[in-house]
Design a protein around this motif. Structure first.
Motif, PDB file in Angstrom:
ATOM      1  N   LYS A 293      45.875  32.914  32.559  1.00 51.94           N
ATOM      2  CA  LYS A 293      45.600  32.042  31.422  1.00 51.94           C
ATOM      3  C   LYS A 293      44.105  32.017  31.116  1.00 51.94           C
ATOM      4  O   LYS A 293      43.694  32.070  29.946  1.00 51.94           O
ATOM      5  CB  LYS A 293      46.104  30.634  31.708  1.00 51.94           C
ATOM      6  N   SER A 294      43.288  31.960  32.154  1.00 52.47           N
ATOM      7  CA  SER A 294      41.836  31.943  31.969  1.00 52.47           C
ATOM      8  C   SER A 294      41.340  33.256  31.375  1.00 52.47           C
ATOM      9  O   SER A 294      40.478  33.268  30.492  1.00 52.47           O
ATOM     10  CB  SER A 294      41.135  31.670  33.305  1.00 52.47           C
ATOM     11  N   PHE A 295      41.876  34.377  31.838  1.00 57.10           N
ATOM     12  CA  PHE A 295      41.479  35.676  31.302  1.00 57.10           C
ATOM     13  C   PHE A 295      41.851  35.816  29.827  1.00 57.10           C
ATOM     14  O   PHE A 295      41.136  36.441  29.046  1.00 57.10           O
ATOM     15  CB  PHE A 295      42.127  36.811  32.099  1.00 57.10           C
ATOM     16  N   GLU A 296      42.971  35.212  29.440  1.00 55.74           N
ATOM     17  CA  GLU A 296      43.425  35.300  28.047  1.00 55.74           C
ATOM     18  C   GLU A 296      42.501  34.536  27.102  1.00 55.74           C
ATOM     19  O   GLU A 296      42.500  34.792  25.899  1.00 55.74           O
ATOM     20  CB  GLU A 296      44.857  34.757  27.933  1.00 55.74           C
ATOM     21  N   GLU A 297      41.706  33.625  27.655  1.00 53.96           N
ATOM     22  CA  GLU A 297      40.835  32.798  26.824  1.00 53.96           C
ATOM     23  C   GLU A 297      39.429  33.372  26.668  1.00 53.96           C
ATOM     24  O   GLU A 297      38.597  32.787  25.972  1.00 53.96           O
ATOM     25  CB  GLU A 297      40.761  31.388  27.423  1.00 53.96           C
ATOM     26  N   ILE A 298      39.166  34.510  27.303  1.00 48.86           N
ATOM     27  CA  ILE A 298      37.854  35.138  27.161  1.00 48.86           C
ATOM     28  C   ILE A 298      37.968  36.385  26.307  1.00 48.86           C
ATOM     29  O   ILE A 298      39.058  36.948  26.128  1.00 48.86           O
ATOM     30  CB  ILE A 298      37.238  35.488  28.529  1.00 48.86           C
ATOM     31  N   ALA A 299      36.849  36.830  25.769  1.00 50.28           N
ATOM     32  CA  ALA A 299      36.838  38.006  24.896  1.00 50.28           C
ATOM     33  C   ALA A 299      37.301  39.240  25.646  1.00 50.28           C
ATOM     34  O   ALA A 299      36.965  39.440  26.816  1.00 50.28           O
ATOM     35  CB  ALA A 299      35.428  38.221  24.339  1.00 50.28           C
ATOM     36  N   LYS A 300      38.097  40.089  24.979  1.00 47.72           N
ATOM     37  CA  LYS A 300      38.620  41.301  25.598  1.00 47.72           C
ATOM     38  C   LYS A 300      37.500  42.231  26.058  1.00 47.72           C
ATOM     39  O   LYS A 300      37.665  42.989  27.009  1.00 47.72           O
ATOM     40  CB  LYS A 300      39.522  42.037  24.611  1.00 47.72           C
ATOM     41  N   ARG A 301      36.369  42.186  25.355  1.00 49.63           N
ATOM     42  CA  ARG A 301      35.279  43.102  25.696  1.00 49.63           C
ATOM     43  C   ARG A 301      34.444  42.615  26.874  1.00 49.63           C
ATOM     44  O   ARG A 301      33.529  43.318  27.318  1.00 49.63           O
ATOM     45  CB  ARG A 301      34.371  43.295  24.490  1.00 49.63           C
ATOM     46  N   ALA A 302      34.734  41.431  27.398  1.00 47.25           N
ATOM     47  CA  ALA A 302      33.953  40.904  28.520  1.00 47.25           C
ATOM     48  C   ALA A 302      34.177  41.758  29.768  1.00 47.25           C
ATOM     49  O   ALA A 302      35.307  42.145  30.085  1.00 47.25           O
ATOM     50  CB  ALA A 302      34.340  39.456  28.806  1.00 47.25           C
ATOM     51  N   LYS A 303      33.110  42.042  30.481  1.00 52.27           N
ATOM     52  CA  LYS A 303      33.171  42.815  31.714  1.00 52.27           C
ATOM     53  C   LYS A 303      33.528  41.884  32.858  1.00 52.27           C
ATOM     54  O   LYS A 303      32.889  40.847  33.049  1.00 52.27           O
ATOM     55  CB  LYS A 303      31.814  43.481  31.985  1.00 52.27           C
ATOM     56  N   ILE A 304      34.542  42.261  33.659  1.00 58.79           N
ATOM     57  CA  ILE A 304      34.988  41.440  34.776  1.00 58.79           C
ATOM     58  C   ILE A 304      34.391  41.962  36.080  1.00 58.79           C
ATOM     59  O   ILE A 304      34.457  43.154  36.377  1.00 58.79           O
ATOM     60  CB  ILE A 304      36.526  41.430  34.891  1.00 58.79           C
ATOM     61  N   ASN A 305      33.814  41.046  36.846  1.00 59.28           N
ATOM     62  CA  ASN A 305      33.234  41.361  38.146  1.00 59.28           C
ATOM     63  C   ASN A 305      33.872  40.450  39.192  1.00 59.28           C
ATOM     64  O   ASN A 305      34.137  39.279  38.918  1.00 59.28           O
ATOM     65  CB  ASN A 305      31.724  41.111  38.150  1.00 59.28           C
ATOM     66  N   THR A 306      34.119  40.959  40.394  1.00 61.81           N
ATOM     67  CA  THR A 306      34.680  40.125  41.450  1.00 61.81           C
ATOM     68  C   THR A 306      33.689  39.959  42.593  1.00 61.81           C
ATOM     69  O   THR A 306      32.947  40.882  42.938  1.00 61.81           O
ATOM     70  CB  THR A 306      35.997  40.711  42.000  1.00 61.81           C
ATOM     71  N   VAL A 307      33.690  38.757  43.170  1.00 59.47           N
ATOM     72  CA  VAL A 307      32.805  38.428  44.286  1.00 59.47           C
ATOM     73  C   VAL A 307      33.672  37.832  45.395  1.00 59.47           C
ATOM     74  O   VAL A 307      33.546  36.660  45.761  1.00 59.47           O
ATOM     75  CB  VAL A 307      31.689  37.449  43.867  1.00 59.47           C
ATOM     76  N   PHE A 308      34.604  38.627  45.891  1.00 52.80           N
ATOM     77  CA  PHE A 308      35.455  38.227  47.000  1.00 52.80           C
ATOM     78  C   PHE A 308      34.879  38.780  48.301  1.00 52.80           C
ATOM     79  O   PHE A 308      33.984  39.624  48.297  1.00 52.80           O
ATOM     80  CB  PHE A 308      36.884  38.739  46.804  1.00 52.80           C
ATOM     81  N   GLY A 309      35.435  38.336  49.431  1.00 50.97           N
ATOM     82  CA  GLY A 309      34.963  38.804  50.719  1.00 50.97           C
ATOM     83  C   GLY A 309      35.302  40.259  50.973  1.00 50.97           C
ATOM     84  O   GLY A 309      36.113  40.869  50.260  1.00 50.97           O
ATOM     85  N   SER A 310      34.708  40.833  51.992  1.00 52.94           N
ATOM     86  CA  SER A 310      34.932  42.239  52.321  1.00 52.94           C
ATOM     87  C   SER A 310      36.138  42.442  53.240  1.00 52.94           C
ATOM     88  O   SER A 310      36.472  43.571  53.590  1.00 52.94           O
ATOM     89  CB  SER A 310      33.685  42.839  52.973  1.00 52.94           C
ATOM     90  N   SER A 311      36.808  41.344  53.638  1.00 53.87           N
ATOM     91  CA  SER A 311      38.025  41.459  54.444  1.00 53.87           C
ATOM     92  C   SER A 311      39.112  42.136  53.622  1.00 53.87           C
ATOM     93  O   SER A 311      38.993  42.286  52.397  1.00 53.87           O
ATOM     94  CB  SER A 311      38.512  40.084  54.889  1.00 53.87           C
ATOM     95  N   VAL A 312      40.201  42.523  54.271  1.00 52.85           N
ATOM     96  CA  VAL A 312      41.291  43.181  53.538  1.00 52.85           C
ATOM     97  C   VAL A 312      41.867  42.236  52.484  1.00 52.85           C
ATOM     98  O   VAL A 312      42.264  42.674  51.389  1.00 52.85           O
ATOM     99  CB  VAL A 312      42.381  43.675  54.511  1.00 52.85           C
ATOM    100  N   LEU A 313      41.893  40.934  52.763  1.00 50.30           N
ATOM    101  CA  LEU A 313      42.385  39.974  51.775  1.00 50.30           C
ATOM    102  C   LEU A 313      41.486  39.958  50.543  1.00 50.30           C
ATOM    103  O   LEU A 313      41.978  39.935  49.406  1.00 50.30           O
ATOM    104  CB  LEU A 313      42.461  38.576  52.389  1.00 50.30           C
TER     105      LEU A 313
END
Length: 219
Positions: free
Chosen positions: A117-137
């Motif tokens: 739902k949150s992704f649908e509310e942002i512009a399609k051209r927005a670049k997505i970056n993730t800042v999750f941990g380096s574990s397998v999860l």
């Protein structure tokens, strides 16, 4: 939260005051000095909190927390921890255009409906970056964000030393050691559109852990 939008713990740990103010929208400092970050359900109801104290970080289990989104948002940073996202942002502040950057933090339960739902509310051209941990999860979360953006479904499970992923067309696997969003996209024959950020220091899982380690050295 103090009157100027800063927090004693973050100041003590070297976070720039402008960065603190950026993340102060859903945050308060309690009487013990802990910083509490609010998480919400799809109706905007408070459902959980992340707690950052001097020595520990308790992540939220449920909900999502978003801030700094506008019509000019061109870059989105997604994490499962306010603490890691704040320390990451503080480290990379010279490379982030804050006028065009939005931030999302999702609870550990990783509610895909809330994220979608949150992704649908942002512009399609927005670049997505993730800042999750380096574990397998954390690496699985990278892949699930890529799936959500492109409306793909894939299930993930661990089997011995392998990560097995399955969609409607094929079943693939990768060793836990080499598994990443990059190897996942190659196996699926899709283009990687999500950029991932991980601490480069070996054996450090998150940017929160990286800050803790550095702080332990100098304190």
């Amino acid at each position: 939260m103090t009157r100027n939008g800063t927090f004693d713990i973050l100041t003590y740990k070297g976070v720039e005051k402008d960065i603190q103010r950026l993340f102060s929208m859903h945050a308060v400092q309690d009487e013990n000095g802990q910083v509490l970050f609010d998480f919400f359900d799809q109706n905007g109801k408070l459902v959980d909190q992340e707690v950052l104290s001097l020595y520990h970080n308790k992540r939220a289990s449920y909900g999502i927390s978003s801030l700094n989104f506008s019509e000019t948002t061109r870059s989105v940073f997604v994490s499962d921890s306010y603490a890691s996202l704040i320390f990451f942002t503080n480290q990379f502040r010279a490379r982030i255009s804050f006028e065009e950057a939005g931030f999302m933090v999702v609870g550990a339960a990783f509610d895909e409906c809330l994220l979608k739902k949150s992704f649908e509310e942002i512009a399609k051209r927005a670049k997505i970056n993730t800042v999750f941990g380096s574990s397998v999860l954390g690496r699985v979360m990278d892949c699930k964000v890529q799936d959500l953006i492109h409306d793909r479904y894939c299930s993930y499970r661990l089997s011995n030393d392998l990560v097995k992923f399955e969609n409607a067309k094929k079943v693939s696997s990768e060793s836990i050691q080499s598994f990443s969003l990059r190897t996942y996209c190659i196996s699926q024959g899709v283009r990687q559109t999500v950029r991932t950020f991980k601490p480069k220091k070996k054996a450090v899982e998150s940017f929160y852990g990286l800050n803790q380690q550095a702080w332990d050295v100098v304190k």
